[in-house]
Design a protein around this motif. Structure first.
Motif, mmCIF file in Angstrom:
data_model
loop_
_atom_site.group_PDB
_atom_site.id
_atom_site.type_symbol
_atom_site.label_atom_id
_atom_site.label_comp_id
_atom_site.label_asym_id
_atom_site.label_seq_id
_atom_site.Cartn_x
_atom_site.Cartn_y
_atom_site.Cartn_z
ATOM 1 N N TRP A 1 0.706 -1.185 0.108
ATOM 2 C CA TRP A 1 -0.079 -0.005 -0.034
ATOM 3 C C TRP A 1 0.952 1.240 0.054
ATOM 4 O O TRP A 1 1.941 1.183 0.747
ATOM 5 N N PRO A 2 0.472 2.066 -0.952
ATOM 6 C CA PRO A 2 1.327 3.461 -0.588
ATOM 7 C C PRO A 2 1.105 4.180 0.546
ATOM 8 O O PRO A 2 0.190 3.842 1.580
ATOM 9 N N PRO A 3 2.000 5.358 0.842
ATOM 10 C CA PRO A 3 1.718 6.011 2.018
ATOM 11 C C PRO A 3 0.116 6.442 2.429
ATOM 12 O O PRO A 3 -0.294 6.946 1.446
ATOM 13 N N LYS A 4 -0.236 6.434 3.528
ATOM 14 C CA LYS A 4 -1.366 6.908 3.937
ATOM 15 C C LYS A 4 -1.282 8.286 4.178
ATOM 16 O O LYS A 4 -0.487 8.552 5.136
ATOM 17 N N LEU A 5 -1.892 9.123 3.589
ATOM 18 C CA LEU A 5 -2.014 10.662 4.008
ATOM 19 C C LEU A 5 -3.332 10.765 4.692
ATOM 20 O O LEU A 5 -4.423 10.360 4.301
ATOM 21 N N GLU A 6 -3.218 11.691 5.937
ATOM 22 C CA GLU A 6 -4.323 11.942 6.455
ATOM 23 C C GLU A 6 -4.622 13.594 6.511
ATOM 24 O O GLU A 6 -3.822 14.256 6.382
ATOM 25 N N GLY A 7 -5.901 13.963 6.667
ATOM 26 C CA GLY A 7 -6.229 15.174 6.810
ATOM 27 C C GLY A 7 -7.592 15.540 6.079
ATOM 28 O O GLY A 7 -7.752 14.971 5.454
ATOM 29 N N THR A 8 -8.005 16.663 6.392
ATOM 30 C CA THR A 8 -9.069 17.230 5.423
ATOM 31 C C THR A 8 -9.045 17.108 3.969
ATOM 32 O O THR A 8 -10.167 16.849 3.330
ATOM 33 N N ASP A 9 -7.928 17.190 3.367
ATOM 34 C CA ASP A 9 -7.570 17.418 1.949
ATOM 35 C C ASP A 9 -7.038 16.227 1.480
ATOM 36 O O ASP A 9 -6.078 16.015 0.477
ATOM 37 N N ALA A 10 -6.705 15.204 2.239
ATOM 38 C CA ALA A 10 -6.059 13.898 1.888
ATOM 39 C C ALA A 10 -6.235 13.332 0.811
ATOM 40 O O ALA A 10 -5.339 12.633 -0.011
ATOM 41 N N ALA A 11 -7.580 13.212 0.344
ATOM 42 C CA ALA A 11 -8.174 12.671 -0.804
ATOM 43 C C ALA A 11 -7.367 13.491 -1.952
ATOM 44 O O ALA A 11 -6.882 12.778 -3.291
ATOM 45 N N ARG A 12 -7.335 14.596 -2.037
ATOM 46 C CA ARG A 12 -6.686 15.472 -2.905
ATOM 47 C C ARG A 12 -5.190 15.204 -3.279
ATOM 48 O O ARG A 12 -4.669 15.486 -4.315
ATOM 49 N N ARG A 13 -4.513 14.900 -2.145
ATOM 50 C CA ARG A 13 -2.862 14.363 -2.137
ATOM 51 C C ARG A 13 -2.665 13.435 -2.045
ATOM 52 O O ARG A 13 -1.584 12.944 -1.627
ATOM 53 N N SER A 14 -3.628 12.264 -2.536
ATOM 54 C CA SER A 14 -3.280 10.897 -2.147
ATOM 55 C C SER A 14 -2.218 10.539 -3.092
ATOM 56 O O SER A 14 -1.961 11.107 -4.096
ATOM 57 N N VAL A 15 -1.525 9.407 -2.793
ATOM 58 C CA VAL A 15 -0.797 8.619 -3.661
ATOM 59 C C VAL A 15 -1.306 7.344 -3.806
ATOM 60 O O VAL A 15 -1.853 6.681 -3.433
ATOM 61 N N GLY A 16 -1.176 6.871 -5.331
ATOM 62 C CA GLY A 16 -1.611 5.782 -5.751
ATOM 63 C C GLY A 16 -0.584 4.919 -6.351
ATOM 64 O O GLY A 16 0.396 5.567 -7.182
ATOM 65 N N ILE A 17 -0.632 3.602 -6.909
ATOM 66 C CA ILE A 17 0.309 3.023 -7.722
ATOM 67 C C ILE A 17 -0.491 2.287 -8.751
ATOM 68 O O ILE A 17 -1.396 1.436 -8.716
ATOM 69 N N ALA A 18 -0.492 3.110 -10.001
ATOM 70 C CA ALA A 18 -1.276 2.742 -11.146
ATOM 71 C C ALA A 18 -0.982 1.465 -11.836
ATOM 72 O O ALA A 18 -1.491 0.677 -12.710
ATOM 73 N N ASP A 19 0.300 1.128 -11.884
ATOM 74 C CA ASP A 19 1.016 0.153 -12.772
ATOM 75 C C ASP A 19 1.330 -0.966 -12.003
ATOM 76 O O ASP A 19 1.992 -1.007 -10.809
ATOM 77 N N GLU A 20 0.430 -2.077 -12.222
ATOM 78 C CA GLU A 20 0.738 -3.285 -11.473
ATOM 79 C C GLU A 20 1.983 -3.850 -11.781
ATOM 80 O O GLU A 20 2.459 -4.537 -10.599
ATOM 81 N N ARG A 21 2.686 -3.736 -12.679
ATOM 82 C CA ARG A 21 3.989 -4.121 -12.757
ATOM 83 C C ARG A 21 5.236 -3.792 -11.673
ATOM 84 O O ARG A 21 5.754 -4.255 -10.945
ATOM 85 N N LEU A 22 4.904 -2.232 -11.515
ATOM 86 C CA LEU A 22 5.548 -1.587 -10.310
ATOM 87 C C LEU A 22 5.125 -2.140 -9.121
ATOM 88 O O LEU A 22 6.217 -2.419 -8.385
ATOM 89 N N ARG A 23 3.932 -2.261 -8.763
ATOM 90 C CA ARG A 23 3.360 -2.780 -7.557
ATOM 91 C C ARG A 23 4.104 -4.417 -7.315
ATOM 92 O O ARG A 23 4.683 -4.498 -6.233
ATOM 93 N N THR A 24 4.234 -5.047 -8.358
ATOM 94 C CA THR A 24 4.768 -6.448 -8.095
ATOM 95 C C THR A 24 6.336 -6.302 -7.661
ATOM 96 O O THR A 24 6.528 -7.080 -6.948
#
Length: 123
Positions: free
Chosen positions: A53-76
């Motif tokens: 899981w990428p780092p969890k960001l907290e706070g009122t605008d966390a969804a706007r600053r979130s981090v995701g891993i879009a490439d499954e090869r990178l996640r693997t």
């Protein structure tokens, strides 16, 4: 080609499943494709697999600053790198999951068996 380097990993001393059945085994920092990610989680899933899981960001605008891993090869690749470091530090909660090298070896063996079958033992 993806590049991932684990720069630090802390095992969870007594991992316990959350409400969804996922268990965080360790937290780690890494560099992936030129980005530094601090506070990623190495997780045993409810279905007994491994993921990160990428780092969890907290706070009122966390969804706007979130981090995701879009490439499954990178996640693997991140999973395999985290698994390697986790095992090197004595982690055993993911031992049933094959390492990157074990998977490659199994794939090579399967390919050889198929070639022998298709050649009717002519090898």
């Amino acid at each position: 080609m993806h590049e991932v380097s684990i720069t630090g990993l802390n095992r969870v001393s007594q991992p316990k499943p959350n409400k969804g059945g996922n268990t965080i085994l360790a937290f780690f920092d890494c560099q992936a494709n030129g980005l530094t990610l601090a506070g990623c989680a190495f997780v045993r899933t409810a279905r007994q697999g491994l993921t990160v899981w990428p780092p969890k960001l907290e706070g009122t605008d966390a969804a706007r600053r979130s981090v995701g891993i879009a490439d499954e090869r990178l996640r693997t690749l991140m999973v395999r790198q985290a698994q390697e470091v986790y095992r090197a530090l004595g982690g055993t909660d993911g031992e049933w999951i094959k390492t990157w090298d074990e998977e490659k070896s199994d794939q090579a063996d399967e390919g050889n068996g198929l070639r022998r079958f298709l050649s009717n033992g002519a090898e």
